[in-house]
Design a protein around this motif. Structure first.
Motif, PDB file in Angstrom:
ATOM      1  N   ARG A 126      -9.221  31.348  37.050  1.00 36.23           N
ATOM      2  CA  ARG A 126      -8.841  30.170  37.837  1.00 36.23           C
ATOM      3  C   ARG A 126      -9.223  28.922  37.057  1.00 36.23           C
ATOM      4  O   ARG A 126      -9.841  29.007  35.992  1.00 36.23           O
ATOM      5  CB  ARG A 126      -9.571  30.168  39.186  1.00 36.23           C
ATOM      6  N   VAL A 127      -8.854  27.775  37.575  1.00 37.41           N
ATOM      7  CA  VAL A 127      -9.331  26.502  37.056  1.00 37.41           C
ATOM      8  C   VAL A 127     -10.608  26.157  37.806  1.00 37.41           C
ATOM      9  O   VAL A 127     -10.654  26.250  39.042  1.00 37.41           O
ATOM     10  CB  VAL A 127      -8.276  25.397  37.234  1.00 37.41           C
ATOM     11  N   SER A 128     -11.651  25.762  37.084  1.00 34.10           N
ATOM     12  CA  SER A 128     -12.930  25.503  37.739  1.00 34.10           C
ATOM     13  C   SER A 128     -12.818  24.349  38.728  1.00 34.10           C
ATOM     14  O   SER A 128     -11.957  23.474  38.614  1.00 34.10           O
ATOM     15  CB  SER A 128     -14.016  25.196  36.702  1.00 34.10           C
ATOM     16  N   THR A 129     -13.725  24.348  39.709  1.00 33.17           N
ATOM     17  CA  THR A 129     -13.716  23.304  40.738  1.00 33.17           C
ATOM     18  C   THR A 129     -13.954  21.936  40.121  1.00 33.17           C
ATOM     19  O   THR A 129     -13.301  20.952  40.483  1.00 33.17           O
ATOM     20  CB  THR A 129     -14.795  23.596  41.796  1.00 33.17           C
ATOM     21  N   GLY A 130     -14.891  21.858  39.183  1.00 29.99           N
ATOM     22  CA  GLY A 130     -15.148  20.581  38.519  1.00 29.99           C
ATOM     23  C   GLY A 130     -13.960  20.099  37.721  1.00 29.99           C
ATOM     24  O   GLY A 130     -13.677  18.892  37.672  1.00 29.99           O
ATOM     25  N   THR A 131     -13.244  21.034  37.095  1.00 26.64           N
ATOM     26  CA  THR A 131     -12.059  20.662  36.321  1.00 26.64           C
ATOM     27  C   THR A 131     -10.974  20.113  37.242  1.00 26.64           C
ATOM     28  O   THR A 131     -10.280  19.138  36.891  1.00 26.64           O
ATOM     29  CB  THR A 131     -11.533  21.870  35.538  1.00 26.64           C
ATOM     30  N   LYS A 132     -10.825  20.704  38.422  1.00 27.84           N
ATOM     31  CA  LYS A 132      -9.841  20.177  39.378  1.00 27.84           C
ATOM     32  C   LYS A 132     -10.178  18.734  39.753  1.00 27.84           C
ATOM     33  O   LYS A 132      -9.297  17.878  39.855  1.00 27.84           O
ATOM     34  CB  LYS A 132      -9.791  21.060  40.628  1.00 27.84           C
ATOM     35  N   TYR A 133     -11.457  18.495  39.951  1.00 24.47           N
ATOM     36  CA  TYR A 133     -11.912  17.131  40.249  1.00 24.47           C
ATOM     37  C   TYR A 133     -11.550  16.189  39.100  1.00 24.47           C
ATOM     38  O   TYR A 133     -11.018  15.088  39.318  1.00 24.47           O
ATOM     39  CB  TYR A 133     -13.411  17.158  40.503  1.00 24.47           C
ATOM     40  N   ALA A 134     -11.841  16.610  37.873  1.00 22.91           N
ATOM     41  CA  ALA A 134     -11.538  15.774  36.710  1.00 22.91           C
ATOM     42  C   ALA A 134     -10.041  15.534  36.571  1.00 22.91           C
ATOM     43  O   ALA A 134      -9.607  14.435  36.203  1.00 22.91           O
ATOM     44  CB  ALA A 134     -12.095  16.419  35.447  1.00 22.91           C
ATOM     45  N   LEU A 135      -9.244  16.558  36.853  1.00 23.72           N
ATOM     46  CA  LEU A 135      -7.793  16.411  36.751  1.00 23.72           C
ATOM     47  C   LEU A 135      -7.254  15.463  37.826  1.00 23.72           C
ATOM     48  O   LEU A 135      -6.284  14.736  37.589  1.00 23.72           O
ATOM     49  CB  LEU A 135      -7.122  17.781  36.865  1.00 23.72           C
ATOM     50  N   GLU A 136      -7.889  15.463  38.991  1.00 24.59           N
ATOM     51  CA  GLU A 136      -7.509  14.488  40.017  1.00 24.59           C
ATOM     52  C   GLU A 136      -7.786  13.069  39.528  1.00 24.59           C
ATOM     53  O   GLU A 136      -6.969  12.159  39.727  1.00 24.59           O
ATOM     54  CB  GLU A 136      -8.275  14.759  41.312  1.00 24.59           C
ATOM     55  N   LEU A 137      -8.944  12.883  38.895  1.00 22.81           N
ATOM     56  CA  LEU A 137      -9.263  11.575  38.333  1.00 22.81           C
ATOM     57  C   LEU A 137      -8.263  11.194  37.246  1.00 22.81           C
ATOM     58  O   LEU A 137      -7.884  10.021  37.109  1.00 22.81           O
ATOM     59  CB  LEU A 137     -10.680  11.577  37.764  1.00 22.81           C
ATOM     60  N   TRP A 138      -7.840  12.186  36.469  1.00 17.43           N
ATOM     61  CA  TRP A 138      -6.856  11.933  35.410  1.00 17.43           C
ATOM     62  C   TRP A 138      -5.531  11.471  36.003  1.00 17.43           C
ATOM     63  O   TRP A 138      -4.899  10.531  35.498  1.00 17.43           O
ATOM     64  CB  TRP A 138      -6.671  13.188  34.566  1.00 17.43           C
ATOM     65  N   LEU A 139      -5.107  12.108  37.080  1.00 18.91           N
ATOM     66  CA  LEU A 139      -3.865  11.697  37.739  1.00 18.91           C
ATOM     67  C   LEU A 139      -3.960  10.251  38.223  1.00 18.91           C
ATOM     68  O   LEU A 139      -3.015   9.466  38.075  1.00 18.91           O
ATOM     69  CB  LEU A 139      -3.558  12.624  38.919  1.00 18.91           C
ATOM     70  N   LYS A 140      -5.100   9.898  38.803  1.00 20.78           N
ATOM     71  CA  LYS A 140      -5.298   8.521  39.263  1.00 20.78           C
ATOM     72  C   LYS A 140      -5.251   7.554  38.080  1.00 20.78           C
ATOM     73  O   LYS A 140      -4.722   6.448  38.183  1.00 20.78           O
ATOM     74  CB  LYS A 140      -6.626   8.387  39.999  1.00 20.78           C
ATOM     75  N   ASN A 141      -5.812   7.992  36.968  1.00 22.07           N
ATOM     76  CA  ASN A 141      -5.807   7.150  35.778  1.00 22.07           C
ATOM     77  C   ASN A 141      -4.383   6.905  35.284  1.00 22.07           C
ATOM     78  O   ASN A 141      -4.057   5.802  34.832  1.00 22.07           O
ATOM     79  CB  ASN A 141      -6.639   7.799  34.683  1.00 22.07           C
ATOM     80  N   LEU A 142      -3.543   7.921  35.379  1.00 21.85           N
ATOM     81  CA  LEU A 142      -2.148   7.759  34.982  1.00 21.85           C
ATOM     82  C   LEU A 142      -1.431   6.732  35.849  1.00 21.85           C
ATOM     83  O   LEU A 142      -0.470   6.096  35.426  1.00 21.85           O
ATOM     84  CB  LEU A 142      -1.412   9.102  35.063  1.00 21.85           C
ATOM     85  N   GLU A 143      -1.924   6.574  37.067  1.00 17.47           N
ATOM     86  CA  GLU A 143      -1.336   5.607  37.994  1.00 17.47           C
ATOM     87  C   GLU A 143      -1.921   4.213  37.801  1.00 17.47           C
ATOM     88  O   GLU A 143      -1.684   3.313  38.600  1.00 17.47           O
ATOM     89  CB  GLU A 143      -1.526   6.088  39.422  1.00 17.47           C
ATOM     90  N   GLY A 144      -2.747   4.065  36.763  1.00 20.08           N
ATOM     91  CA  GLY A 144      -3.279   2.736  36.460  1.00 20.08           C
ATOM     92  C   GLY A 144      -4.691   2.511  36.947  1.00 20.08           C
ATOM     93  O   GLY A 144      -5.213   1.387  36.815  1.00 20.08           O
ATOM     94  N   GLN A 145      -5.336   3.561  37.512  1.00 20.15           N
ATOM     95  CA  GLN A 145      -6.695   3.417  37.978  1.00 20.15           C
ATOM     96  C   GLN A 145      -7.635   4.064  36.977  1.00 20.15           C
ATOM     97  O   GLN A 145      -7.236   4.897  36.182  1.00 20.15           O
ATOM     98  CB  GLN A 145      -6.877   4.077  39.353  1.00 20.15           C
ATOM     99  N   GLY A 146      -8.921   3.724  37.010  1.00 21.32           N
ATOM    100  CA  GLY A 146      -9.891   4.319  36.102  1.00 21.32           C
ATOM    101  C   GLY A 146     -10.989   3.353  35.754  1.00 21.32           C
ATOM    102  O   GLY A 146     -10.933   2.177  36.064  1.00 21.32           O
ATOM    103  N   THR A 147     -12.011   3.878  35.068  1.00 20.38           N
ATOM    104  CA  THR A 147     -13.178   3.084  34.697  1.00 20.38           C
ATOM    105  C   THR A 147     -13.331   3.113  33.188  1.00 20.38           C
ATOM    106  O   THR A 147     -13.516   4.174  32.618  1.00 20.38           O
ATOM    107  CB  THR A 147     -14.442   3.658  35.362  1.00 20.38           C
ATOM    108  N   ARG A 148     -13.276   1.965  32.555  1.00 23.08           N
ATOM    109  CA  ARG A 148     -13.454   1.888  31.113  1.00 23.08           C
ATOM    110  C   ARG A 148     -14.926   2.008  30.743  1.00 23.08           C
ATOM    111  O   ARG A 148     -15.790   1.497  31.441  1.00 23.08           O
ATOM    112  CB  ARG A 148     -12.916   0.562  30.570  1.00 23.08           C
ATOM    113  N   CYS A 149     -15.200   2.728  29.658  1.00 24.15           N
ATOM    114  CA  CYS A 149     -16.596   2.854  29.220  1.00 24.15           C
ATOM    115  C   CYS A 149     -16.860   1.975  28.016  1.00 24.15           C
ATOM    116  O   CYS A 149     -15.944   1.418  27.450  1.00 24.15           O
ATOM    117  CB  CYS A 149     -16.934   4.307  28.879  1.00 24.15           C
TER     118      CYS A 149
END
Length: 300
Positions: free
Chosen positions: A277-300
């Motif tokens: 399966r895909v790990s639970t943490g990876t699913k969380y990260a992929l959700e954040l990635w999708l949001k980032n594609l929509e223009g959201q995210g935090t620059r480091c």
């Protein structure tokens, strides 16, 4: 002063000096007054200490745990029963790299079946942060060691997506906690397509048994299978029932194979042996990635 042998999580709240986190405490729970599973924090890597501190909403990065996180439900008696050699490990720090190609695909790798922790589970390349490393340097090193991809800091733009509180086993019904990490998910953007990157893949068979490039449509299917929830999944239209993956031979060679899409949509089982399966943490990260594609995210 005690000699530092590895990077561990340290916690600070209300401007109190950072203290080393205890293995048996919930990192996410430390920063929330409720049973919420997500909170915003500030993080820094200072003097070989990974420091998390509280902050005002909207001024930090997300830290999340699974709804079934063992340390959310661990009783005092259960915590005391954990062997001292396990308790003394503290909370380790990991980094995982979401490598995004120029054509907006992300690399996932399947952990080798011989690994003790999360075998046969799909995750981004990553591992522990070593002493005196920056997060980006640690991520690039792990990417190189696991996949053979050699990228320099100047070759990528880096972005910290979020933090995940990872526990193994992932739920109390599958055994008492043996490992406790905070995983930093970093997004690396490259100017290379996934085909160009694929041509340079040379995975390490002892750690990686398969490689897969996922796009946004496939990611949406993966994250729709929420771990901890029950019931049947809603079929997603427009996706083929199988996907192509690169299998890694014992010698490190790559060959194309077909994997049912349903495997990537498996949920974490409540008991018994784990499943591919895909790990639970990876699913969380992929959700954040999708949001980032929509223009959201935090620059480091």
């Amino acid at each position: 002063m005690e000699k530092v042998t590895k990077i561990l999580v340290h916690l600070s709240k209300n401007n109190v000096a950072p203290q080393c986190a205890r293995f048996v405490q919930s990192i996410t729970g430390h920063f929330t007054e409720t049973l919420d599973d997500e909170v915003e924090v500030k993080c820094s890597l200072e003097n070989n200490r990974f420091i998390l501190c509280d902050c005002e909403k909207g001024r930090g990065i997300p830290l999340k745990r699974a709804t079934f996180c063992p340390f959310k439900y661990l009783s005092v008696a259960e915590a005391a029963a954990i062997p001292l050699d396990v308790q003394s490990r503290g909370v380790d720090v990991g980094v995982a790299i979401l490598l995004q190609s120029a054509n907006q695909k992300v690399l996932l790798t399947r952990r080798a079946a011989s690994l003790r922790i999360f075998p046969n589970v799909w995750v981004p390349p990553g591992g522990h942060v070593e002493l005196d490393e920056r997060l980006l340097d640690a991520g690039l090193r792990e990417l190189r060691e696991e996949t053979g991809l050699k990228l320099d800091p100047g070759d990528v733009s880096a972005q910290l997506l979020g933090l995940w509180e990872s526990v193994f086993p992932p739920m109390l019904s599958r055994g008492m906690p043996q490992r406790h990490h905070v995983v930093t998910y970093m997004l690396l953007n490259t100017s290379l397509t996934h085909q160009q990157l694929q041509a340079s893949l040379h995975p390490k068979p002892a750690e990686v048994s398969g490689c897969l490039w996922v796009d946004a449509s496939l990611v949406k299917a993966i994250v729709s299978a929420v771990d901890g929830e029950e019931g049947s999944l809603t079929p997603l239209e427009g996706l083929a029932p199988t996907i192509s993956v690169s299998e890694v031979s014992p010698e490190g060679g790559l060959s194309e194979s077909i994997l049912p899409l349903s495997v990537l949509c498996n949920r974490a089982p409540n008991s018994g042996e784990d499943v591919e399966r895909v790990s639970t943490g990876t699913k969380y990260a992929l959700e954040l990635w999708l949001k980032n594609l929509e223009g959201q995210g935090t620059r480091c």
